[in-house]
Scaffold this active site. Sequence first.
Site, PDB file in Angstrom:
ATOM      1  N   PRO A   1      30.751  46.764  40.501  1.00  0.00           N
ATOM      2  CG  PRO A   1      32.699  45.475  40.185  1.00  0.00           C
ATOM      3  CD  PRO A   1      31.192  45.388  40.166  1.00  0.00           C
ATOM      4  CE  LYS A   2      27.357  48.171  35.898  1.00  0.00           C
ATOM      5  NZ  LYS A   2      27.627  47.819  34.524  1.00  0.00           N
ATOM      6  CE  LYS A   3      37.271  53.977  40.103  1.00  0.00           C
ATOM      7  NZ  LYS A   3      38.628  53.888  40.721  1.00  0.00           N
TER       8      LYS A   3
END
Length: 259
Positions: A116-118
């Site tokens: 879940p990378k931002k």
Amino acid sequence: MKIEDIRRNAFAMPVHSPSYPRPPFRFLQREYFIVSYETDPDALRAVVPEPLTPDGNLVHYEFIRMPDSSGFGNYTESGQVIPVVDAEGRKGSYTHAMYLDDEGPIAGGREIWGFPKKLGSPRLSIDGHDTLLGTLDYGSQRIATGTMGFKFRPLDLASEQKALADTPNYLLKVIPHVDGSARICELVRFHLRDVTVHGAWQGPGALELHAHALAPVADLPVRRVVGAKHLIADLTLDIGEVAFDYLAPAEAPKLVVNQ
């Protein structure tokens, strides 16, 4: 491009110049600063996907420096990992949120495993002479600050190495269809391989989280810090496997276990 060439070379976007090479990926001198804290159990249950369940009310807030990462280069990330129990009663870790400062691992992490990378601006450094300092900014706003006494007490290297290597890690991977619906919706499991821990320490720790509409780390609020540790390790991020397919015909939640 011929159809055969597309099929042979299609593993990442954009096809003519992929944002990352093929996995697996090797990390050298990877540095972890982890603050473990108690949070609201109702908030935990609201974010942990079935068939996983929270293992108590703990969250591990992580700041990670990756100065030598094959294919990804030099970058830093920060976010939350939740201890969980799977449907068979095995303990594992679920990565809930992660913010980092490098396009390659953002794209690769999301597309391959479902991390879940931002995009964010995390930092890990020594502040003054005796404090390990981790920070995370989203845009211009500071949303996380962690501190720890630098190398106060050593931890057992073999125990920390075993924990990194043996713990299954879980991710919720969602890839949309061209109409915006979910084309892939899976619980992915992966392990860290070829782990060598070079250093491990514990010490007094503190963590402060700030509310943000688009980086809601504070939705898992800090009730009490229970520990902090600092690790330096080499490891390989291995390919993953599908543990549960949410788009398969409805049935009682059950994890897929490799034989």
